[in-house]
Design a protein around this motif. Structure first.
Motif: not given
Length: 697
Positions: A186-187, A189-192, A581
């Motif tokens: 999720e970390t 995914r959010q940084a993508y 991450s």
């Protein structure tokens, strides 16, 4: 007149051998002089391909006034971070504490007892705007040392306490392993970056480890969104200026968010890891673009980084002829002159845009697909592609007449190990024996010249091994041996992996808190003996060691290996909340101690065409939690001393011996050494592989 660095082997140190600074290499002579004269040490750490290291060198270290300040008031020591990453790790933390950020060149002031009391990175030679000049920094440090030494020691003691505490810092993770894996996912995914792929904003690094992890998660969870993140990121990098569209291979990072403007140095480790990431993406999707990028990257490594003895150089500089990127940049009129007006028009349509300019020159980056380019040019797609390939060939040949960037031809075991793994796995997947042969030759050179039978040297250059081996050298080489064993099925590689793992246990283990130190038990340890828990541009050495011991412990029934892997896993996960991450390598390693592992045992004669067909088919599959052992029909024919001791392998061979005369390969699919009914023959084995694959999209 040359200084003491003239006797060193490191190309980075040799670059400073003619400086008027009275440099010492790190060692007893310099450290003893600092103590006997009670002078502070100026420690300068960098590496050969570092652009700003070159800038500070010609601005400051070639400046007579600055050299005099350094020589009179300090003991100046120069260190190649690639040769001594332990010192770099330790003192980089000090720089981050003082300046709030780190980088290279790393500039640290130490007491004679090696305590840091001030640090920074690049300083201009004279004050420039709000940036203090290096000459003024030196005068102020000298004054503080002479007139306020008690305060200096107070600062040094505080920094030492901080550095030691950082080695112990932890926030124990809560939740199951699946919960932690989802947190890391999720970390990321959010940084993508949904616009340009990758993670975060400028400057953007490739993050190949994180992408490979997300690909594994996409497989495990059948998550098409994760697959899209990986595909988009790898495709965007391969289209951007960070990729060398004429010669293959990737530059270090992009200074903008769109991958267009690179920092032009090329590192061996980046290219090996990105080749692996694209290989995995091809195996998972079958999309030819990923295979092409992996192959072109390996071709670059073999052409431009391979040394005569079969190993790989560390890097190529960003600079040539004193300018960053000069080798790679183009003027429009140059392209027209080389290609002619019509071919130049087509090429610039495909590889230039308004955003791809640096100081009046073009950065090549792909701006359209094959279909889009052909449509814009009103051409048949095949004709358009042939024209573009011809243009690339001509420009590549012309570029080769330019002065090449400098190459650091120092061999580093840990980075060569990544190259071995990439070549071995790609060779098996693509059916390319030249890749496999290159991987074997590199590994044989390391074991022949840098391995004593009990220890590794880290570096090799000009016929000499030098520098102590660190955990990433041992663990990386062990992983490379495991990859060679899986791809060649030769037991000697497994035996060498075990020998390295035993040294890791003996010389790097923390028997009290679990896990592994970065340096061996006989290494010098200024202030603190570090552990490397978090992934950076390369995999965390602690996590690699955990994975090696988990893999070998599981497959060979080695209780001591599994116990050590379990303790290392717990020590690593205690730091997980600090940077979820940055622990994807550890989460992957955990699968060998806690997750479901699929053991595939192929019983068949090595020279049998059916056996070879099954092996080749497996290496083209993306089944990340499966490992394949190829064994002969008779236990006596095993060529690994360690496999001979594995009870469950013995049982499978004995069960197969009655059918051995038929020369029909037999595949067993096992989980935790409990096996299904065997698949007999090539067709049945391939069907069995199909049952293990999981469609993601």
């Amino acid at each position: 007149m040359p200084n003491r660095l003239a006797n060193e082997l490191s190309p980075y140190l040799l670059q400073h051998a003619e400086n008027p600074v009275d440099w010492y290499p790190w060692g007893e002579e310099a450290l003893n002089r600092a103590k006997s004269e009670n002078k502070p040490i100026f420690l300068s750490i960098g590496y050969s391909a570092c652009h700003w290291c070159h800038v500070m060198a010609y601005e400051s270290f070639e400046d007579e006034e600055i050299a005099q300040l350094l020589n009179e008031s300090f003991i100046p020591i120069k260190v190649d971070r690639e040769e001594r990453p332990d010192l770099d790790q330790l003192y980089m933390q000090a720089a981050q504490a003082f300046a709030g950020h780190g980088g290279w060149p790393l500039s640290v002031f130490l007491t004679p007892d090696l305590q840091p009391f001030f640090a920074g990175t690049y300083w201009p030679p004279r004050t420039r705007g709000q940036m203090l000049g290096f000459d003024e920094v030196l005068r102020r440090i000298d004054e503080a040392w002479r007139e306020r030494r008690d305060q200096v020691h107070q600062v040094a003691n505080s920094v030492e306490t901080l550095l030691k505490s950082l080695q112990q810092e932890q926030r124990p993770a809560e939740g199951s392993l699946e919960t932690l894996a989802e947190q890391a996912t999720e970390t990321l995914r959010q940084a993508y970056d949904p616009d340009w792929g990758g993670f975060g904003h400028a400057p953007k690094f490739p993050h190949s480890l994180e992408l490979r992890y997300l690909l594994r998660r996409a497989y495990q969870k059948a998550d098409p969104q994760l697959l899209r993140i990986v595909k988009h990121s790898l495709s965007a990098m391969a289209a951007g200026g960070i990729y060398d569209h004429l010669g293959g291979g990737f530059h270090r990072y992009s200074v903008d968010h769109s991958w267009t403007v690179p920092h032009f140095e090329k590192m061996l480790y980046d290219n090996a890891l990105l080749a692996l990431a694209n290989l995995d993406a091809w195996k998972a999707t079958g999309e030819e673009c990923f295979r092409q990028t992996a192959e072109d990257t390996l071709v670059y490594m073999l052409r431009d980084l391979r040394l005569a003895e079969g190993t790989f150089a560390s890097s190529e500089d960003a600079d040539s002829e004193g300018e960053e990127g000069r080798f790679y940049l183009w003027l429009p009129e140059e392209i027209t002159e080389i290609l002619g007006p019509e071919l130049a028009r087509l090429f610039m349509l495909a590889y230039t845009s308004p955003r791809g300019w640096l100081e009046g020159k073009m950065i090549l980056h792909r701006t359209c697909t094959r279909t889009e380019g052909a449509a814009k040019a009103q051409m048949d797609p095949d004709d358009w592609e042939r024209a573009i390939n011809e243009a690339r060939r001509k420009l590549f040949e012309k570029r080769n007449q330019r002065v090449r960037p400098g190459r650091d031809d120092k061999v580093i075991v840990a980075w060569n190990a990544l190259a071995i793994s990439a070549l071995a796995r790609a060779g098996a997947a693509f059916g390319n024996s030249a890749y496999l042969q290159a991987a074997v030759e590199t590994a044989e050179f390391i074991f022949g010249r840098l391995w004593t039978g009990r220890s590794l040297h880290r570096c090799w250059r000009e016929g000499r091994a030098f520098g102590p081996g660190f955990l990433d050298d041992y663990a990386g080489l062990a992983w490379a041996c495991i990859n060679l064993f899986e791809t060649t099925q030769e037991g000697r590689w497994l035996d060498r992996a075990v020998a390295l793992a035993e040294i890791i246990l003996e010389r790097f283990s923390d028997s009290r808190d679990g896990g592994f130190y970065y340096s061996a038990d006989d290494a010098e340890t200024p202030i603190a003996r570090p552990k490397e828990f978090f992934d950076g541009s390369t995999p965390s050495s602690h996590s690699m060691a955990t994975g090696v011991l988990g893999w070998l412990g599981h497959m060979l029934q080695r209780g001591d290996f599994r116990k050590a892997a379990q303790a290392a896993m717990e020590a690593g996960l205690a730091r997980f909340p600090l940077a979820p991450s940055a622990m994807t390598q550890l989460l992957s390693a955990v699968e060998w101690t806690e997750g479901e592992v699929i053991e595939l045992v192929l019983v068949g004669s090595a020279g049998d065409s059916g056996t070879q067909s099954i092996l080749q088919a497996f290496h083209r599959k993306f089944i990340p939690n499966a490992r394949l052992l190829g064994v002969p029909p008779k236990h006596s024919e095993l060529d690994s001393e360690h496999l001979k001791r594995v009870d469950w392998i013995k049982v499978l061979i004995e069960a197969t011996e009655p059918q051995a005369a038929a020369k029909e390969p037999i595949l067993y699919i096992c989980r935790n050494r409990t096996c299904e009914l065997p698949a007999r023959g090539v067709e049945s084995a391939l069907e069995a592989f199909g049952s293990l694959e999981r469609p993601i999209s």
